[in-house]
Write an enzyme that holds these catalytic residues in place. Structure first.
Site, PDB file in Angstrom:
ATOM      1  CE  LYS A  49      47.701  40.485  52.196  1.00 42.68           C
ATOM      2  NZ  LYS A  49      47.167  39.402  51.378  1.00 42.68           N
ATOM      3  CD  GLN A  93      47.760  35.760  50.677  1.00 41.49           C
ATOM      4  OE1 GLN A  93      47.462  36.617  51.511  1.00 41.49           O
ATOM      5  NE2 GLN A  93      48.093  36.076  49.438  1.00 41.49           N
ATOM      6  CG  ASP A 116      41.030  39.775  49.808  1.00 38.84           C
ATOM      7  OD1 ASP A 116      41.778  40.779  49.821  1.00 38.84           O
ATOM      8  OD2 ASP A 116      41.440  38.612  49.964  1.00 38.84           O
TER       9      ASP A 116
END
Ligand code: NDP
Length: 300
Positions: A49, A93, A116
């Site tokens: 990422k 995460q 997200d």
């Protein structure tokens, strides 16, 4: 023979489309990734990422608190990022180490920085069709379907799996595209029969090659979200067959990636299908970047 839906190609197209948008912004879009502890798989995901951010000329910050961090201290990190003007997107995460209240942490992210799309406000926005960040994997699937011009309106879509990060938002996005949607899960009475009704079948279960030709309507579109690492040689050989390229790769690496769909059956039976790897997988990061650029544009 079925046509492959090429996730890498679509990822490259999505990223290429973001580059000029990034250049016209006064300030570089900024993504903060919080990686708690030292889960090796999470490290791999986070590195790619951050790398993609840098390749696109975006600003990225990686915060790596130890696994022993308390929920309160992690909330402080999130609050700091919420008020950091250089940061447009925050990603914590998952999974977080046991002992940390994951839901509280996700809820603390400012909804406008929740790239997200997991915050309850954004889940609500998705549900009632308001703009806002959408979860990256299902929105990547929608981009793939859109760019291959696969019609959805009036089609029967079956989503196998009902997780908050893939199955449910996938079903919601397909519904908004006017598909007629069925969601299946571990208590579904006759999974084969439900899946066989699908014009578009999405596998998001997390069980290697579980969906076979018995689940597939000939000519349907097969979208395989599953990413399962198979380490058992016998299991891998039962799927790919001795002497196959995949088994040679297995013998070198000691594992092989398998989707939720039987790859040979999906390739034989479908009109379009996503291979694993190379189908849905590459789109998730592309949509994360896209959500971050969207957030930066909205904030600026
Ligand atoms: P979860 O484990 O959170 O959810 C799995 C879902 O599958 C659950 O709803 C479960 O039902 C259902 N399920 C499990 N077993 C069966 C069964 N025998 N029959 C029918 N349904 C079943 O997984 P995720 O949604 O997080 O991930 C799914 C897959 O997608 C995984 O392989 C994961 O690695 C992959 N993935 C890929 C991504 C990508 O970038 N391509 C991103 C995220 C995930 P129930 O709710 O009843 O328990």
């Amino acid at each position: 023979m079925a046509q492959i839906l090429d996730g890498k190609r679509v990822r490259d197209e999505i990223l290429a489309g973001l580059a000029p948008r990034i250049q016209t912004l006064k300030r570089k879009p900024g993504l903060a990734v919080v990686l708690v502890g030292d889960n090796p798989a999470s490290h791999v995901y986070v590195s790619s990422k951050v790398k993609t951010c840098l390749e696109l000329g975006m600003h990225s910050e990686k915060l790596t608190p130890p696994a022993s961090i308390a929920t309160g201290a992690l909330l402080d990190i999130v609050h700091d990022l919420n008020s950091n003007a250089d940061i447009d997107g925050i990603l914590v995460q998952m999974p977080l180490p046991a002992g940390i209240d994951s839901q509280r942490v996700l809820d603390a992210i400012a909804p406008e920085k929740d790239v997200d799309g997991f915050h309850p406000v954004n889940v609500g926005n998705l549900s009632i069709g308001r703009p806002g960040p959408r979860p990256c994997t299902p929105s990547g699937v929608m981009e793939l379907l859109r760019r291959y011009q696969i019609p959805l309106a009036g089609k029967h879509a079956v989503v196998a799996g009902r997780s908050d990060i893939v199955g449910k938002p996938m079903a919601m996005l397909l519904l908004q595209a006017n598909a007629t949607v069925t969601i299946c899960h571990s208590k579904t009475a006759d999974l084969e029969a439900e899946c066989r009704r699908a014009d578009i079948l999405v596998g998001a279960i997390g069980r290697p090659a579980m969906l076979t030709r018995a689940h597939m309507k000939p000519g349907a579109v097969m979208i395989d979200v599953g990413i399962n690492e198979v380490r058992d040689r016998e299991q891998a050989a039962a799927i790919f067959g001795e002497g196959s390229d995949k088994m040679s790769a297995f013998d070198k690496r000691g594992s092989v990636l398998v989707g939720d769909m039987h790859p040979y059956h999906a390739a034989e039976v479908s009109s379009f299908w996503t291979p694993v790897p190379g189908g849905v997988g590459p789109l998730t990061i592309a949509m994360l970047m896209s959500n971050t650029v969207d957030a930066a544009e909205r904030r600026q």
